[in-house]
Design a protein around this motif. Structure first.
Motif, PDB file in Angstrom:
ATOM      1  N   PHE A 124     -70.777  -7.196   6.942  1.00 49.55           N
ATOM      2  CA  PHE A 124     -72.186  -7.538   6.685  1.00 49.55           C
ATOM      3  C   PHE A 124     -72.364  -9.043   6.855  1.00 49.55           C
ATOM      4  CE2 PHE A 124     -72.191  -3.818   3.579  1.00 49.55           C
ATOM      5  CZ  PHE A 124     -73.034  -3.026   4.347  1.00 49.55           C
ATOM      6  N   HIS A 125     -73.499  -9.458   7.423  1.00 47.31           N
ATOM      7  CA  HIS A 125     -73.832 -10.880   7.432  1.00 47.31           C
ATOM      8  C   HIS A 125     -74.285 -11.307   6.035  1.00 47.31           C
ATOM      9  CE1 HIS A 125     -73.466 -11.813  11.632  1.00 47.31           C
ATOM     10  NE2 HIS A 125     -74.091 -10.705  11.948  1.00 47.31           N
ATOM     11  N   ASP A 126     -74.282 -12.612   5.791  1.00 48.04           N
ATOM     12  CA  ASP A 126     -74.744 -13.119   4.497  1.00 48.04           C
ATOM     13  C   ASP A 126     -76.203 -12.759   4.219  1.00 48.04           C
ATOM     14  OD1 ASP A 126     -72.276 -14.190   4.133  1.00 48.04           O
ATOM     15  OD2 ASP A 126     -73.000 -16.140   3.424  1.00 48.04           O
ATOM     16  N   THR A 127     -77.024 -12.733   5.293  1.00 49.10           N
ATOM     17  CA  THR A 127     -78.434 -12.356   5.098  1.00 49.10           C
ATOM     18  C   THR A 127     -78.514 -10.957   4.482  1.00 49.10           C
ATOM     19  OG1 THR A 127     -78.257 -12.047   7.484  1.00 49.10           O
ATOM     20  CG2 THR A 127     -80.018 -13.467   6.714  1.00 49.10           C
ATOM     21  N   THR A 128     -77.710 -10.067   5.017  1.00 50.82           N
ATOM     22  CA  THR A 128     -77.716  -8.690   4.520  1.00 50.82           C
ATOM     23  C   THR A 128     -77.197  -8.638   3.089  1.00 50.82           C
ATOM     24  OG1 THR A 128     -77.313  -7.962   6.776  1.00 50.82           O
ATOM     25  CG2 THR A 128     -76.924  -6.345   5.043  1.00 50.82           C
ATOM     26  N   LEU A 129     -76.156  -9.436   2.836  1.00 47.83           N
ATOM     27  CA  LEU A 129     -75.581  -9.467   1.486  1.00 47.83           C
ATOM     28  C   LEU A 129     -76.614  -9.973   0.464  1.00 47.83           C
ATOM     29  CD1 LEU A 129     -72.737  -8.481   1.342  1.00 47.83           C
ATOM     30  CD2 LEU A 129     -71.930 -10.820   1.144  1.00 47.83           C
ATOM     31  N   ARG A 130     -77.362 -10.994   0.844  1.00 51.49           N
ATOM     32  CA  ARG A 130     -78.392 -11.519  -0.074  1.00 51.49           C
ATOM     33  C   ARG A 130     -79.475 -10.470  -0.308  1.00 51.49           C
ATOM     34  NH1 ARG A 130     -79.348 -18.017   1.137  1.00 51.49           N
ATOM     35  NH2 ARG A 130     -77.168 -18.477   1.519  1.00 51.49           N
ATOM     36  N   GLU A 131     -79.851  -9.787   0.782  1.00 50.97           N
ATOM     37  CA  GLU A 131     -80.865  -8.743   0.676  1.00 50.97           C
ATOM     38  C   GLU A 131     -80.378  -7.620  -0.251  1.00 50.97           C
ATOM     39  OE1 GLU A 131     -83.751  -9.118   2.023  1.00 50.97           O
ATOM     40  OE2 GLU A 131     -84.605  -7.125   1.680  1.00 50.97           O
ATOM     41  N   LEU A 132     -79.110  -7.259  -0.109  1.00 51.69           N
ATOM     42  CA  LEU A 132     -78.547  -6.214  -0.974  1.00 51.69           C
ATOM     43  C   LEU A 132     -78.557  -6.668  -2.435  1.00 51.69           C
ATOM     44  CD1 LEU A 132     -75.504  -4.988   1.186  1.00 51.69           C
ATOM     45  CD2 LEU A 132     -77.539  -3.660   0.593  1.00 51.69           C
ATOM     46  N   ALA A 133     -78.280  -7.968  -2.624  1.00 52.20           N
ATOM     47  CA  ALA A 133     -78.251  -8.486  -3.996  1.00 52.20           C
ATOM     48  C   ALA A 133     -79.662  -8.628  -4.570  1.00 52.20           C
ATOM     49  CB  ALA A 133     -77.523  -9.824  -4.037  1.00 52.20           C
ATOM     50  N   ARG A 134     -80.674  -8.556  -3.697  1.00 55.87           N
ATOM     51  CA  ARG A 134     -82.057  -8.551  -4.164  1.00 55.87           C
ATOM     52  C   ARG A 134     -82.456  -7.134  -4.566  1.00 55.87           C
ATOM     53  NH1 ARG A 134     -83.589 -11.614   0.432  1.00 55.87           N
ATOM     54  NH2 ARG A 134     -83.745 -13.741  -0.317  1.00 55.87           N
ATOM     55  N   VAL A 135     -82.133  -6.196  -3.666  1.00 56.25           N
ATOM     56  CA  VAL A 135     -82.565  -4.809  -3.847  1.00 56.25           C
ATOM     57  C   VAL A 135     -81.726  -4.092  -4.906  1.00 56.25           C
ATOM     58  CG1 VAL A 135     -82.840  -2.605  -2.641  1.00 56.25           C
ATOM     59  CG2 VAL A 135     -83.365  -4.738  -1.460  1.00 56.25           C
ATOM     60  N   ALA A 136     -80.456  -4.456  -4.999  1.00 59.00           N
ATOM     61  CA  ALA A 136     -79.506  -3.804  -5.897  1.00 59.00           C
ATOM     62  C   ALA A 136     -79.586  -2.277  -5.805  1.00 59.00           C
ATOM     63  CB  ALA A 136     -79.732  -4.262  -7.344  1.00 59.00           C
ATOM     64  N   PRO A 137     -79.279  -1.731  -4.629  1.00 54.57           N
ATOM     65  CA  PRO A 137     -79.438  -0.291  -4.427  1.00 54.57           C
ATOM     66  C   PRO A 137     -78.440   0.526  -5.253  1.00 54.57           C
ATOM     67  CG  PRO A 137     -78.294  -1.261  -2.565  1.00 54.57           C
ATOM     68  CD  PRO A 137     -78.696  -2.402  -3.457  1.00 54.57           C
ATOM     69  N   THR A 138     -78.933   1.596  -5.852  1.00 52.13           N
ATOM     70  CA  THR A 138     -78.022   2.498  -6.550  1.00 52.13           C
ATOM     71  C   THR A 138     -78.088   3.902  -5.942  1.00 52.13           C
ATOM     72  OG1 THR A 138     -79.770   2.848  -8.168  1.00 52.13           O
ATOM     73  CG2 THR A 138     -78.059   1.273  -8.765  1.00 52.13           C
ATOM     74  N   GLN A 139     -78.942   4.065  -4.913  1.00 48.81           N
ATOM     75  CA  GLN A 139     -79.044   5.341  -4.196  1.00 48.81           C
ATOM     76  C   GLN A 139     -78.885   5.043  -2.703  1.00 48.81           C
ATOM     77  OE1 GLN A 139     -79.947   8.222  -5.914  1.00 48.81           O
ATOM     78  NE2 GLN A 139     -80.100   7.077  -7.824  1.00 48.81           N
ATOM     79  N   LEU A 140     -78.326   5.993  -1.979  1.00 49.25           N
ATOM     80  CA  LEU A 140     -78.117   5.773  -0.539  1.00 49.25           C
ATOM     81  C   LEU A 140     -79.419   5.484   0.210  1.00 49.25           C
ATOM     82  CD1 LEU A 140     -75.355   8.149   0.830  1.00 49.25           C
ATOM     83  CD2 LEU A 140     -75.437   5.648   0.866  1.00 49.25           C
ATOM     84  N   TRP A 141     -80.481   6.212  -0.156  1.00 50.56           N
ATOM     85  CA  TRP A 141     -81.716   6.024   0.600  1.00 50.56           C
ATOM     86  C   TRP A 141     -82.279   4.620   0.451  1.00 50.56           C
ATOM     87  CZ3 TRP A 141     -85.883   4.609  -2.270  1.00 50.56           C
ATOM     88  CH2 TRP A 141     -85.895   4.962  -3.625  1.00 50.56           C
TER      89      TRP A 141
END
Ligand code: ADP
Ligand code: ZN
Length: 628
Positions: free
Chosen positions: A581-598
């Motif tokens: 993952f790029h850092d942009t994606t990592l930051r986005e993931l850390a914003r969304v904090a997904p707990t479901q696949l969708w």
């Protein structure tokens, strides 16, 4: 003209494989052009998204794209990145074993492969193209500026590609890509690569996410350490001009607690490869290097680049500083300037003794570089204009008073002396040079102007001169900067004599003292209380605002947890972290904090394949983090 359904199909592929919802400027047009069978010349700045433009056509046409690239060190990572999003890719170069190469060729002939990376040398020795002509739907030449004498890395073998391409069916389109190309270089690309009536797509050269600072070089290690401290989480590159300087700076940075490794051509090849790999794998955060380092660096989260010595052209500066922030997140580029570097480059030009027109070109490039470093004008603007573009880019004119908000000049860290004061200072400094009869170096001239009482000054009875102490109210660092600027503007010049650089007055300097004239001088401000003598400090948003915006809503603790997860996967898979993952994606993931696949679906940079492969690990990391 592509139809709406063509566009929808391209966007669908973009979403499915890359997880991006829209194209960047010029990407869609360039892809449509080659998918439609036409040739194309594409100039996009680093980080502009060139690779996607030759990767996606192979998916649309269900064929093979042959990618010619001189950067062997990068190929394997690019292959890994493509495979990781589900595109069948392989590379042919000298560091692959014969068995591996044969396997790749079998894949290519069978029609299963979508991307084949190949070095120009390998392409030229083999009969590779005829073997793949049935499946080939595109040849892409990366770093295509290498074909031009006027470019910054001319490679003779690029000139032979034209003949090699003749082995392919004439209907197969050609795409030439580069990050920077003046109109001359573009003409050479078309001519020498045999592009047939190509569409030109030239992106704006500005890199809006980069913060540029050009400041006088003082205590180098300390200045670099300050930059590093501003970016605790990211990688950094320091460029120095000589091997000795590289070793020294790496040592000094380590003694300041910064984990820096040296890299230069004098090191043993294995050691060098290891340093490069460790940097790409993010186990080494900082590399101090000569320009030999970087051609093979695709690490996208380099957060800062410092030039401890001035490069010899703005093309080089743009390329080297451009290694920062490829992921589009804020990054910082600092040029530490001293006029002595210009003398060093001139010396190299003399030693090389190029033919007159080449010498003229080199000297012009050097002058442009020096002007960029010392002219108190918005650095984004100067760079854009050098590469032939207006700044601000069309449509973004509404910057107003604040300027770009991302350079030392617009942020008021470097201020401009008013004309009268600049002229006065210039006359006084030139007078000191004149009174000391051009027989002394910069340090001595500064000491006289400050009114110091050193042994050297007494010995030459310079304390008796009328100019002794003429600028005694200034500080040494400021006087050195001003002298540098007078050298760049041609009012003074340096001449080497017995290994010393003596400061002399030029004809222009003489004219200024006699008739007056306009001089532009600037002065760096101390971080606190930025009010220059005679200068107007503009107050604007700080660089930190930009940084903070990029972290908006990001849970930093979760970001760190995800980063560790990424490192674990990268190690297990034997690929660099950015391939996961790029850092942009990592930051986005850390914003969304997904707990479901969708919930992963809408995250930029998570396509179908990555969602399947890493989705579970991401969710587990989020859950574990939240459970704490
Ligand atoms: P270049 O080769 O022009 O320097 P890359 O092809 O390496 O740039 O792309 C830079 C980054 O931008 C990569 O992380 C890439 O995945 C990303 N990128 C490319 N196209 C898009 C897009 N349309 N939307 C979002 N990110 C993109
Ligand atoms: Zn600016």
């Amino acid at each position: 003209m592509p139809t709406a359904s063509d566009t929808a199909r391209l966007t669908q592929l973009l979403q499915h494989y890359w997880g991006y919802d829209s194209f960047r400027p010029h990407q869609e047009q360039a892809i449509s052009q080659v998918v439609g069978g036409g040739d194309c010349l594409l100039v996009l700045p680093t980080g502009g998204g060139k690779s996607l433009c030759y990767q996606l056509p192979a998916l649309v046409r269900d064929g093979l794209t042959v990618v010619v690239s001189p950067l062997i060190a990068l190929m394997d990572d690019q292959v890994a990145a493509a495979q990781n999003i589900g595109i069948a890719a392989a590379a042919l170069h000298s560091q692959r074993s014969p068995a591996e190469r044969q396997e790749s060729m079998r894949e290519a002939r069978s029609g299963r492969l979508r991307l084949l990376y190949i070095s120009p040398e390998r392409l030229l020795i083999g009969d590779i193209l005829p073997q793949v002509r049935d499946h080939c739907c595109l040849v892409a030449v990366d770093e295509a500026h290498c074909v031009s004498h006027w470019g910054h890395d001319f490679r003779p073998e690029y000139r032979q590609l034209h003949d090699a391409f003749a082995q392919l069916d004439a209907s197969i389109p050609r795409m030439a890509l580069t990050a920077t190309a003046t109109p001359e270089v573009q003409r050479d690309m078309v001519h020498y690569l045999g592009l047939r009536d190509p569409a030109h797509f030239v992106g704006h050269p500005d890199r809006a996410n980069l913060m540029y600072r050009s400041i006088p070089r003082r205590r180098v290690a300390e200045q670099i350490a300050q930059v590093a401290q501003r970016h605790p989480e990211g990688g950094g590159i320091v460029y120095a001009l000589t091997r000795k300087e590289v070793e020294k700076l790496a040592q000094e940075l380590r003694s300041r607690g910064i984990d820096a490794q040296a890299y230069h051509a004098g090191m043993e090849a294995d050691h060098r490869r290891r340093v490069q790999q460790d940097f790409v794998d993010e186990t080494v955060p900082v590399v101090v290097a000569t320009v030999a380092f970087g051609m093979g660096i695709d690490r996208s989260n380099v957060r800062w680049v410092v030039h401890a010595g001035c490069p010899r052209s703005l093309e080089h500066y743009q390329q080297e500083s451009g290694r920062a922030g490829r992921d589009g997140l804020p990054a910082e580029c600092v040029l530490l300037f001293g006029a002595g570097d210009l003398a060093t480059h001139r010396h190299f030009i003399d030693v090389d003794a190029p033919p007159p027109d080449r010498r003229q070109a080199l000297e012009d490039q050097l002058r442009a570089m020096a002007r960029f470093a010392t002219t108190p004008v918005c650095r984004h603007q100067l760079l854009s204009e050098y590469f032939g573009a207006i700044y601000p880019p069309p449509g973004q004119e509404a910057q107003g008073e604040a300027g770009c908000g991302a350079c030392d000049v617009c942020l008021g860290e470097t201020t401009i002396l008013d004309d009268a004061m600049a002229e006065d200072v210039a006359r006084k400094l030139i007078a000191v040079v004149w009174h000391t009869k051009g027989g002394f170096g910069l340090a001595h001239v500064v000491a006289v102007a400050l009114g110091r009482n050193t042994v050297g000054i007494r010995r030459h009875r310079h304390d008796q001169l009328s100019v002794h102490g003429i600028l005694s109210h200034c500080d040494e660092a400021t006087l050195r900067t001003w002298l540098d600027q007078l050298i760049v503007q041609g009012l003074l010049y340096q001449e080497r004599s017995d290994g010393f650089a003596l400061l002399r007055m030029s004809q222009e300097g003489k004219t200024l003292c006699r008739d007056g004239g306009r001089v532009r001088l600037s002065q760096p401000q101390h971080r606190k209380g930025r009010k220059a003598a005679g200068g107007e400090a503009r107050s604007t948003g700080s660089s930190q605002d930009v940084d903070e915006a990029a972290w908006q809503g990001v849970d930093k603790g979760l970001f760190d947890a995800l980063r560790s997860m990424r490192m674990r996967i990268a190690k297990a898979d034997g690929v660099p972290p950015y391939v996961i993952f790029h850092d942009t994606t990592l930051r986005e993931l850390a914003r969304v904090a997904p707990t479901q696949l969708w919930e992963l679906e809408g995250v930029k940079g998570v396509g179908q394949r990555k969602s399947e492969r890493y989705g579970a690990a991401v969710i587990a990391t989020v859950q574990e983090y939240q459970g704490r």
